[in-house]
Design an enzyme around this catalytic site. Structure first.
Site, PDB file in Angstrom:
ATOM      1  N   HIS A 103       8.974  -4.158 -38.785  1.00  0.00           N
ATOM      2  CA  HIS A 103      10.151  -3.916 -37.946  1.00  0.00           C
ATOM      3  C   HIS A 103      10.788  -2.559 -38.290  1.00  0.00           C
ATOM      4  O   HIS A 103      11.215  -1.827 -37.415  1.00  0.00           O
ATOM      5  CB  HIS A 103      11.193  -5.026 -38.159  1.00  0.00           C
ATOM      6  CG  HIS A 103      10.772  -6.369 -37.638  1.00  0.00           C
ATOM      7  ND1 HIS A 103      10.839  -7.517 -38.388  1.00  0.00           N
ATOM      8  CD2 HIS A 103      10.255  -6.741 -36.432  1.00  0.00           C
ATOM      9  CE1 HIS A 103      10.414  -8.539 -37.664  1.00  0.00           C
ATOM     10  NE2 HIS A 103      10.046  -8.095 -36.479  1.00  0.00           N
ATOM     11  N   LYS A 148      13.247 -20.951 -31.260  1.00  0.00           N
ATOM     12  CA  LYS A 148      13.363 -20.911 -32.720  1.00  0.00           C
ATOM     13  C   LYS A 148      14.833 -21.114 -33.086  1.00  0.00           C
ATOM     14  O   LYS A 148      15.446 -20.281 -33.737  1.00  0.00           O
ATOM     15  CB  LYS A 148      12.892 -19.551 -33.246  1.00  0.00           C
ATOM     16  CG  LYS A 148      11.505 -19.138 -32.807  1.00  0.00           C
ATOM     17  CD  LYS A 148      11.219 -17.722 -33.291  1.00  0.00           C
ATOM     18  CE  LYS A 148       9.911 -17.191 -32.761  1.00  0.00           C
ATOM     19  NZ  LYS A 148       9.710 -15.775 -33.085  1.00  0.00           N
ATOM     20  N   ARG A 154       1.844  -4.836 -31.571  1.00  0.00           N
ATOM     21  CA  ARG A 154       0.780  -4.839 -32.574  1.00  0.00           C
ATOM     22  C   ARG A 154      -0.574  -5.041 -31.915  1.00  0.00           C
ATOM     23  O   ARG A 154      -1.511  -4.301 -32.146  1.00  0.00           O
ATOM     24  CB  ARG A 154       1.008  -5.963 -33.600  1.00  0.00           C
ATOM     25  CG  ARG A 154       2.155  -5.701 -34.537  1.00  0.00           C
ATOM     26  CD  ARG A 154       2.651  -6.960 -35.169  1.00  0.00           C
ATOM     27  NE  ARG A 154       3.313  -7.806 -34.188  1.00  0.00           N
ATOM     28  CZ  ARG A 154       3.974  -8.907 -34.473  1.00  0.00           C
ATOM     29  NH1 ARG A 154       4.022  -9.349 -35.712  1.00  0.00           N
ATOM     30  NH2 ARG A 154       4.567  -9.598 -33.528  1.00  0.00           N
ATOM     31  N   SER A 177       6.809 -11.679 -39.303  1.00  0.00           N
ATOM     32  CA  SER A 177       7.793 -12.542 -39.980  1.00  0.00           C
ATOM     33  C   SER A 177       7.138 -13.868 -40.349  1.00  0.00           C
ATOM     34  O   SER A 177       7.467 -14.469 -41.373  1.00  0.00           O
ATOM     35  CB  SER A 177       8.993 -12.792 -39.076  1.00  0.00           C
ATOM     36  OG  SER A 177       9.632 -11.585 -38.765  1.00  0.00           O
TER      37      SER A 177
HETATM   38  P1  ADP Z   1      10.759 -12.152 -31.310  1.00  0.00           P
HETATM   39  O1  ADP Z   1      10.954 -13.494 -31.908  1.00  0.00           O
HETATM   40  O2  ADP Z   1      11.793 -11.792 -30.291  1.00  0.00           O
HETATM   41  O3  ADP Z   1       9.365 -11.830 -30.863  1.00  0.00           O
HETATM   42  P2  ADP Z   1      10.396 -10.702 -33.797  1.00  0.00           P
HETATM   43  O4  ADP Z   1      11.484 -10.615 -34.807  1.00  0.00           O
HETATM   44  O5  ADP Z   1       9.223 -11.530 -34.155  1.00  0.00           O
HETATM   45  O6  ADP Z   1      11.123 -11.133 -32.482  1.00  0.00           O
HETATM   46  O7  ADP Z   1       9.891  -9.238 -33.444  1.00  0.00           O
HETATM   47  C1  ADP Z   1      10.741  -8.274 -32.845  1.00  0.00           C
HETATM   48  C2  ADP Z   1       9.885  -7.172 -32.236  1.00  0.00           C
HETATM   49  O8  ADP Z   1       9.192  -6.484 -33.268  1.00  0.00           O
HETATM   50  C3  ADP Z   1       8.815  -7.660 -31.269  1.00  0.00           C
HETATM   51  O9  ADP Z   1       8.699  -6.728 -30.223  1.00  0.00           O
HETATM   52  C4  ADP Z   1       7.551  -7.684 -32.090  1.00  0.00           C
HETATM   53  O10 ADP Z   1       6.403  -7.507 -31.314  1.00  0.00           O
HETATM   54  C5  ADP Z   1       7.802  -6.470 -32.990  1.00  0.00           C
HETATM   55  N1  ADP Z   1       7.091  -6.509 -34.264  1.00  0.00           N
HETATM   56  C6  ADP Z   1       7.090  -7.477 -35.186  1.00  0.00           C
HETATM   57  N2  ADP Z   1       6.336  -7.153 -36.260  1.00  0.00           N
HETATM   58  C7  ADP Z   1       5.841  -5.917 -35.989  1.00  0.00           C
HETATM   59  C8  ADP Z   1       4.968  -5.013 -36.693  1.00  0.00           C
HETATM   60  N3  ADP Z   1       4.430  -5.335 -37.854  1.00  0.00           N
HETATM   61  N4  ADP Z   1       4.682  -3.835 -36.102  1.00  0.00           N
HETATM   62  C9  ADP Z   1       5.211  -3.511 -34.894  1.00  0.00           C
HETATM   63  N5  ADP Z   1       6.026  -4.324 -34.173  1.00  0.00           N
HETATM   64  C10 ADP Z   1       6.342  -5.495 -34.717  1.00  0.00           C
END
Ligand code: ADP
Length: 165
Positions: A17, A41, A92, A130
């Site tokens: 992130h 969630k 990703r 995450s």
């Molecule tokens: P959500 O539950 O809304 O998908 P996340 O917290 O899982 O939220 O992720 C927020 C954003 O960050 C999403 O667009 C996700 O694709 C992106 N993201 C998460 N991990 C990575 C990473 N390692 N590299 C690039 N983008 C990421």
């Protein structure tokens, strides 16, 4: 001044992130990391206040260019409330692309003036999620390599355990 929101569950915020945030700051003057209560969630691993503390530790080096907030409403409504016209999301894999596409299309219908901007994950962070971090933490693994510098995740695991007592 160009401002974007970077919305997500951030449960917890990871080095991946932070990498997206770092790229977004090359495009925008200011980025607001917005912790949403995703309908799928509802409970989450970390409570929202701990998620915010983790983000605050991670964004310290960026000073006033990055802010954090939490929200319960639709992301598009948050954009309207904050007067922001850009949404940043990270990509990703092709799975992310498809998932993100659906959300972006819906947001576009709700407000064509709000533009979703995608940031490609750096290859060294693209495997971080995450979910992987939570799995590690549940099984007492060391998640430090997946966390942003400046985040002492063990401190927050302890804080989470204290809440249960
Ligand atoms: P959500 O539950 O809304 O998908 P996340 O917290 O899982 O939220 O992720 C927020 C954003 O960050 C999403 O667009 C996700 O694709 C992106 N993201 C998460 N991990 C990575 C990473 N390692 N590299 C690039 N983008 C990421």
């Amino acid at each position: 001044m160009r401002t974007a929101i970077f919305p997500g569950s951030f449960d917890p915020f990871t080095a991946g992130h932070l990498d997206v945030l770092d790229s977004a700051l090359k495009l925008f003057d200011k980025v607001i990391v917005a912790v949403g209560y995703n309908s799928n969630k509802t409970t989450g691993f970390f409570p929202v206040d701990i998620r915010i503390k983790i983000i605050k530790d991670a964004i310290k080096p960026y000073g006033e260019r990055v802010d954090v907030c939490c929200y319960k409403q639709l992301t598009i409504d948050l954009c309207h409330k904050l007067g922001v016209n850009f949404i940043v999301r990270g990509l990703r894999t092709t799975t992310d692309f498809e998932f993100e596409g659906v959300i972006a299309q819906a947001n576009r219908v709700l407000d064509p003036d709000v533009v979703t901007v995608y940031v490609q994950a750096s290859h060294e962070y693209s495997f971080i999620s995450s979910t992987v971090v939570r799995d590690l933490l549940i099984h007492n693994g060391d998640a430090t390599p997946f966390m942003p510098t400046g985040v002492d995740i063990k401190k927050y695991i302890k804080a989470k355990k204290e809440l249960k007592k």
